[in-house]
Design an enzyme around this catalytic site. Structure first.
Site, mmCIF file in Angstrom:
data_model
loop_
_atom_site.group_PDB
_atom_site.id
_atom_site.type_symbol
_atom_site.label_atom_id
_atom_site.label_comp_id
_atom_site.label_asym_id
_atom_site.label_seq_id
_atom_site.Cartn_x
_atom_site.Cartn_y
_atom_site.Cartn_z
ATOM 1 C CE LYS A 60 1.012 0.962 4.464
ATOM 2 N NZ LYS A 60 1.885 2.160 4.931
ATOM 3 N N PRO A 112 9.589 -4.405 -0.246
ATOM 4 C CG PRO A 112 10.628 -2.449 -1.000
ATOM 5 C CD PRO A 112 9.435 -3.329 -1.093
ATOM 6 C CB VAL A 113 11.557 -5.705 5.329
ATOM 7 C CG1 VAL A 113 11.351 -5.874 6.588
ATOM 8 C CG2 VAL A 113 11.255 -7.207 4.351
ATOM 9 N N GLY A 151 4.073 -4.186 3.893
ATOM 10 C CA GLY A 151 4.394 -5.539 3.596
ATOM 11 C C GLY A 151 3.968 -6.624 4.463
ATOM 12 N N GLY A 152 4.390 -6.524 5.652
ATOM 13 C CA GLY A 152 4.140 -7.488 6.619
ATOM 14 C C GLY A 152 2.879 -7.700 7.166
ATOM 15 C CB SER A 153 0.231 -4.803 7.694
ATOM 16 O OG SER A 153 0.978 -4.137 8.667
ATOM 17 C CB SER A 154 -0.008 -6.831 2.785
ATOM 18 O OG SER A 154 -0.779 -7.199 1.644
ATOM 19 C CG ASP A 199 -0.539 -0.057 8.531
ATOM 20 O OD1 ASP A 199 -1.354 0.926 8.860
ATOM 21 O OD2 ASP A 199 0.476 0.208 8.241
#
Ligand code: C5P
Length: 358
Positions: A74, A157-158, A164-167, A199
């Site tokens: 996002k 990218p982290v 990214g982690g939330s998705s 998120d």
């Protein structure tokens, strides 16, 4: 509650799926949306092929004991920080949009009673990964004994402000809910998502949304995406930023009243282009001040030809909207020549980015 799983007979049209027989009886087959996005002109361009391929992604493809799901990143078009709350979090109003940069997750059922996590980024191959925590939470909530292996092909990218982690976590909740036909209401899913991270609730629906509270009050917005923002160029400076550090050091003078997010939401709902000055991120001033690499990257993006550049979330990723492919490609090439990590993406709406359960 204990749920037992059985493997159903499969055929070409009806893949094998697991389902909790004691609770739900005979399974029905999930319909998988086919996303007929075709763009041959993109496929000819080497620098855009990555994104073109991702646009063909399907959600939760199930085949026997295996389930693939895409987890989309996002950007924050606005981020109003309204104030600090008693629980240590901050009250937010933020307009978020999913984009077609995604991680790919493959879930496989296993015979043992555990969650295994394997990630292309070795430092994320452990049970602390938010994706593994999502599977563990769901198994605990429903006292499931079915084991699962999570293989995560990381592209987002982290610690970059792209969620990214939330998705990944939201994709795991949705995929296991669909695949195993779990007796979870939208409220159960939202509750688990909120406990995993601020998120995560947004990614249960994706698309374009106004998120308030800690981030868990998600209102979908009309997905009339302005042509002036048809292409989005992301630039990820070569640093990682911890969200908690940015929030902790944010001065009260950077707080806003939520008006930017409300105004931008109204513009989208009216089908018009939001004004550049309303695309405000309360964290940006402070991040540019504390991280000179980000300030330099913003300057370089503007110098290369972007007319509007904003920070996504707590950064360090910056995004710039463009109306024309030829123009954005020039800017992308120039920034790549300077050694920057850049991604050409587009906004994804619910049928591409993520399907709504609500
Ligand atoms: O919820 P999540 O774990 O993603 O948040 C990471 C950190 O960002 C929190 O520990 C908190 O410091 C900060 N945060 C906040 N207010 C929010 C969301 C996040 O202060 N609404």
């Amino acid at each position: 509650m204990c749920i037992h799983f059985t493997l159903c007979e499969g055929s070409d049209n009806q893949p094998n799926i697991f389902h909790p027989t004691k609770l739900l009886g005979k399974s029905t087959i999930l319909s998988i949306a086919s996303l007929g996005y075709s763009s041959p002109e993109l496929d000819k361009l080497e620098i855009s092929m990555h994104n073109a391929r991702m646009s063909h992604a399907h959600r939760a493809q199930i085949s026997g004991t295996m389930c693939f799901v895409q987890a989309y990143a996002k950007i924050n078009l606005t981020l109003d920080v309204l104030g600090r709350r008693a629980d240590g979090y901050h009250e937010l109003a933020t307009v978020m949009q999913t984009i077609d940069l995604c991680d790919t997750i493959c879930l496989t059922t296993t015979d043992d009673d555990r969650v295994q996590m394997i990630c292309t980024t070795p430092s994320l191959s452990n049970e602390e990964n938010l994706a593994a925590r999502a599977a563990t939470l769901l198994r605990q909530r429903l006292a499931l004994t079915q084991g699962v292996r999570i293989e995560l092909h990381k592209r987002i990218p982290v610690a970059a402000g792209l969620g990214g982690g939330s998705s990944d976590a939201a994709a795991i909740l949705l995929a296991l809910h669909q695949w195993w036909r779990l007796p979870l209401s939208p409220v159960d899913l939202l509750d688990m998502a909120t406990s995993l991270g601020s998120d995560v609730p947004f990614f249960l629906t994706g698309g374009l949304a106004l998120c308030e509270g800690r981030g868990e009050r998600v209102s979908r917005l009309s997905s009339h995406w302005p042509t002036a923002m048809r292409w989005l160029l992301l630039l990820k400076p070569a640093i990682s930023i911890a969200t908690a550090v940015v929030f902790r050091s944010l001065p009260v003078s950077d707080y806003t009243d939520g008006n930017y997010s409300r105004t931008v939401s109204s513009a989208f709902n009216a089908g018009s282009m939001p004004r550049a000055e309303d695309l405000h991120n309360s964290l940006e001033r402070s991040v540019l001040e504390h991280y000179p690499e980000v300030a330099q990257a913003k300057e370089d993006l503007l110098r290369a030809g972007a007319s509007l550049v904003r920070l996504s979330g707590s950064g360090p990723t910056l995004f710039a909207p463009f109306a024309e492919l030829a123009r954005v490609i020039n800017v992308q090439q120039e920034l790549q020549a300077q050694g920057y990590e850049v991604y050409l993406v587009r906004a994804t709406h619910s049928q591409v980015g993520s399907e709504s359960f609500f």
